[in-house]
Design a protein around this motif. Structure first.
Motif, mmCIF file in Angstrom:
data_model
loop_
_atom_site.group_PDB
_atom_site.id
_atom_site.type_symbol
_atom_site.label_atom_id
_atom_site.label_comp_id
_atom_site.label_asym_id
_atom_site.label_seq_id
_atom_site.Cartn_x
_atom_site.Cartn_y
_atom_site.Cartn_z
ATOM 1 N N SER A 370 0.824 -1.220 0.000
ATOM 2 C CA SER A 370 0.000 0.000 0.000
ATOM 3 C C SER A 370 0.850 1.259 0.000
ATOM 4 O O SER A 370 0.418 2.318 -0.463
ATOM 5 N N LEU A 371 2.069 1.152 0.525
ATOM 6 C CA LEU A 371 2.970 2.307 0.559
ATOM 7 C C LEU A 371 3.372 2.748 -0.852
ATOM 8 O O LEU A 371 3.731 3.907 -1.069
ATOM 9 N N PHE A 372 3.285 1.821 -1.830
ATOM 10 C CA PHE A 372 3.620 2.156 -3.213
ATOM 11 C C PHE A 372 2.511 2.968 -3.889
ATOM 12 O O PHE A 372 2.673 3.415 -5.025
ATOM 13 N N LEU A 373 1.394 3.157 -3.196
ATOM 14 C CA LEU A 373 0.317 4.023 -3.680
ATOM 15 C C LEU A 373 0.226 5.296 -2.847
ATOM 16 O O LEU A 373 0.161 6.401 -3.387
ATOM 17 N N SER A 374 0.231 5.149 -1.533
ATOM 18 C CA SER A 374 0.054 6.322 -0.665
ATOM 19 C C SER A 374 1.251 7.268 -0.723
ATOM 20 O O SER A 374 1.079 8.497 -0.756
ATOM 21 N N ILE A 375 2.459 6.744 -0.764
ATOM 22 C CA ILE A 375 3.649 7.607 -0.810
ATOM 23 C C ILE A 375 3.759 8.329 -2.161
ATOM 24 O O ILE A 375 3.917 9.556 -2.193
ATOM 25 N N PRO A 376 3.661 7.646 -3.313
ATOM 26 C CA PRO A 376 3.652 8.393 -4.580
ATOM 27 C C PRO A 376 2.492 9.386 -4.666
ATOM 28 O O PRO A 376 2.655 10.489 -5.208
ATOM 29 N N GLY A 377 1.330 9.025 -4.129
ATOM 30 C CA GLY A 377 0.187 9.927 -4.174
ATOM 31 C C GLY A 377 0.450 11.239 -3.460
ATOM 32 O O GLY A 377 0.217 12.326 -4.010
ATOM 33 N N THR A 378 0.976 11.159 -2.258
ATOM 34 C CA THR A 378 1.191 12.391 -1.480
ATOM 35 C C THR A 378 2.384 13.182 -2.000
ATOM 36 O O THR A 378 2.370 14.419 -1.974
ATOM 37 N N TYR A 379 3.401 12.512 -2.524
ATOM 38 C CA TYR A 379 4.548 13.241 -3.064
ATOM 39 C C TYR A 379 4.259 13.819 -4.446
ATOM 40 O O TYR A 379 4.936 14.744 -4.884
ATOM 41 N N LEU A 380 3.252 13.298 -5.122
ATOM 42 C CA LEU A 380 2.775 13.884 -6.360
ATOM 43 C C LEU A 380 1.892 15.102 -6.078
ATOM 44 O O LEU A 380 1.908 16.086 -6.820
ATOM 45 N N MET A 381 1.133 15.043 -4.991
ATOM 46 C CA MET A 381 0.191 16.106 -4.640
ATOM 47 C C MET A 381 0.893 17.445 -4.428
ATOM 48 O O MET A 381 0.452 18.484 -4.930
ATOM 49 N N ALA A 382 1.973 17.453 -3.691
ATOM 50 C CA ALA A 382 2.607 18.707 -3.271
ATOM 51 C C ALA A 382 3.047 19.599 -4.434
ATOM 52 O O ALA A 382 2.719 20.786 -4.453
ATOM 53 N N PRO A 383 3.797 19.103 -5.423
ATOM 54 C CA PRO A 383 4.186 19.993 -6.528
ATOM 55 C C PRO A 383 3.000 20.437 -7.374
ATOM 56 O O PRO A 383 3.012 21.541 -7.924
ATOM 57 N N ALA A 384 1.970 19.587 -7.468
ATOM 58 C CA ALA A 384 0.792 19.962 -8.264
ATOM 59 C C ALA A 384 0.082 21.156 -7.639
ATOM 60 O O ALA A 384 -0.215 22.149 -8.322
ATOM 61 N N ILE A 385 -0.196 21.098 -6.334
ATOM 62 C CA ILE A 385 -0.915 22.214 -5.705
ATOM 63 C C ILE A 385 -0.011 23.426 -5.510
ATOM 64 O O ILE A 385 -0.485 24.566 -5.532
ATOM 65 N N SER A 386 1.290 23.205 -5.356
ATOM 66 C CA SER A 386 2.228 24.336 -5.234
ATOM 67 C C SER A 386 2.250 25.142 -6.527
ATOM 68 O O SER A 386 2.232 26.379 -6.515
ATOM 69 N N THR A 387 2.287 24.439 -7.664
ATOM 70 C CA THR A 387 2.279 25.112 -8.966
ATOM 71 C C THR A 387 0.934 25.769 -9.225
ATOM 72 O O THR A 387 0.868 26.904 -9.712
ATOM 73 N N TRP A 388 -0.133 25.077 -8.906
ATOM 74 C CA TRP A 388 -1.487 25.589 -9.092
ATOM 75 C C TRP A 388 -1.660 26.911 -8.337
ATOM 76 O O TRP A 388 -2.192 27.881 -8.862
ATOM 77 N N ASN A 389 -1.177 26.921 -7.126
ATOM 78 C CA ASN A 389 -1.257 28.114 -6.279
ATOM 79 C C ASN A 389 -0.430 29.260 -6.854
ATOM 80 O O ASN A 389 -0.898 30.400 -6.968
ATOM 81 N N ALA A 390 0.808 28.973 -7.244
ATOM 82 C CA ALA A 390 1.701 30.013 -7.782
ATOM 83 C C ALA A 390 1.201 30.548 -9.122
ATOM 84 O O ALA A 390 1.308 31.747 -9.398
#
Length: 489
Positions: A370-390
């Motif tokens: 399950s860590l192969f889904l939850s860890i990529p998911g959360t580490y993918l989330m951060a740059p997406a919302i950071s860019t969206w915000n900027a």
């Protein structure tokens, strides 16, 4: 949409002080040869330094998780509650420092401010390896948070000085992927370093802090010579390339003139009252809880699955390595098709499935998988919302504030994360924590969808305003300068 075409459009800053008649006068002609050259040069000279900064930042903040597994908690006689307090102490000054740091970045100069912070927190990290008491650890964690607070928002803001909006997520993802690399790299380093246990009177967990802190200080000192203040100060650009980068950024709305970019409390307030900033801010908080829960406790989670402490350091590497690959692929798609929101929803789906698997199964293999889904998911989330915000905040002061707000929310979530998998939800099942993380993962997708709907509605209003101004032959900028600024979806 092709990035070269994106760079050529006119997308004026919503609050740029331009006369209505000048709208359209900033048309930027794309030069294919320079397009290939300037962004490649930035990727070679700027991106590796920024990536290294964030790798060291994340490594030095989260290596306490490796030190805990290596014996720190036992040697300092810390309870689970005291360990959570030590993590929380990091985030209080971290949060306080983010907004002032981002507002000061352009004034002081990123080429000075960022290396100073890096060097000083490296010293503090090394000092953690010399503490003999719980009180000493708390003092080090406080100053570590104070010095690191402006790093991530500062780096996002710094990259926005150099790259147009629709090239930004790939670059933010590249340096944020250093966080997932640090999860893998930190595990490998910790596995090797703990073998120094007893050398020169220091335990293995102390050597983790000392060695990694010394590396950070070394990189910090070198970076004074490498980091340019702006495209104008970049020694690797010639005069034509500098002019082209600045023209591209102005045409894209990424930068504007000095008068528009000067400090204004009004722009700070507009960021705090912006609906899209608030919606993404909620996602930042939820993702912060998920991100730091996994960053700090993955080694402990792996230990709870039956692996030894040393083996757990290595077993935490593969999920973080997968996260790096997934993050970079998704970032390319996001930049290519301008779909920040869709990528954010996809990340929330990965996290949701991962935590549901961990919660619903008693098999250690399934839980580890399950860590192969939850860890990529959360580490993918951060740059997406950071860019969206900027992407959706301008001019400079409003963007700096919006970025800081996002990371204030992220690190507020980090405070909750320090307790979730610590004293509030004990190993080996972490049932209460997993349920909360599962719920938060679902709501990340919900708020991303709400923001997409809101931005689509706002863009539709802008399109109607522009169409109306065309029919009446009155420039839309006269009554509503924001009509020419299209929000990124």
């Amino acid at each position: 949409m092709d990035q070269d075409k994106v760079a050529s459009r006119t997308s004026l800053d919503p609050e740029k002080n331009v006369d209505a008649s000048s709208v359209g006068s900033d048309q930027h002609v794309v030069n294919p040869e320079l397009e290939r050259t300037v962004w490649r040069k930035l990727d070679i000279w700027i991106l590796p330094i920024v990536t290294l900064f964030y790798l060291l930042s994340f490594l030095d903040r989260t290596n306490i998780g490796n030190a805990k597994v290596a014996g720190m908690q036992k040697e300092l006689k810390m309870t689970n509650q005291e360990y959570s307090i030590a993590l929380t102490v990091t985030y209080v000054p971290y949060i306080v420092a983010e907004l002032p740091s981002n507002l000061l970045l352009k004034i002081v100069g990123p080429n000075t401010m960022l290396p100073v912070m890096l060097t000083l927190w490296g010293v503090v990290t090394a000092c953690q390896g010399t503490v003999k008491s719980y009180g000493g650890l708390l003092a080090c964690r406080f100053f570590l948070g104070l010095l690191e607070g402006g790093v991530f928002p500062g780096l996002v803001l710094y990259l926005s000085f150099f790259y147009p909006r629709m090239r930004l997520q790939t670059r933010i993802a590249a340096f944020f992927s250093a966080a997932s690399i640090s999860g893998a790299f930190g595990g490998i380093m910790a596995y090797g370093i703990i073998n120094l246990n007893g050398k020169h009177g220091h335990s293995g967990w102390q050597w983790i802090f000392i060695i990694e802190g010394v590396i950070t200080v070394f990189i910090g000192l070198i970076s004074f010579l490498l980091l340019p203040d702006s495209p104008d100060a970049a020694r690797f650009f010639n005069a034509e390339e500098k002019a082209y980068v600045k023209a591209t950024l102005k045409a894209d709305g990424a930068i504007s003139d000095e008068a528009t970019d000067s400090f204004s409390w009004g722009e700070v307030w507009k960021a705090f009252t912006s609906i899209q900033v608030l919606l993404v801010g909620v996602i930042f908080f939820l993702s912060g809880v998920v991100l730091y829960s996994l960053a700090y406790f993955t080694p402990s989670i792996v230990v709870s699955l039956g692996y030894t402490a040393a083996r757990a350091q290595l077993m935490s590497v593969p999920p973080f390595s997968v996260a790096f690959v997934v993050t970079m692929i998704a970032a390319y798609i996001s930049d290519r098709y301008q779909c920040r929101g869709a990528v954010t929803v996809f990340a929330s789906v990965l996290c949701t499935i991962g935590f549901a698997m961990f919660l619903g199964s008693t098999s250690h293999r399934v839980q580890y998988g399950s860590l192969f889904l939850s860890i990529p998911g959360t580490y993918l989330m951060a740059p997406a919302i950071s860019t969206w915000n900027a992407n959706n905040a301008a001019p400079h002061v409003r963007r700096a504030t919006a970025i800081a707000i996002g990371f204030i929310m992220t690190n507020s979530g980090g405070i909750l994360a320090t307790w979730l998998l610590g004293s509030l939800s004990p190993a080996p099942r972490y049932t209460k924590a997993t349920k909360i993380l599962l719920i938060f993962s679902v709501f990340m997708g919900v708020f991303a969808a709400l923001n997409i709907v809101y931005l689509q509605r706002e863009n539709k209003k802008k399109a109607e305003t522009r169409a109306r101004s065309t029919r009446t032959e009155e420039p839309a900028g006269l009554g509503d300068k924001s009509a020419w600024f299209i929000y990124s979806l």
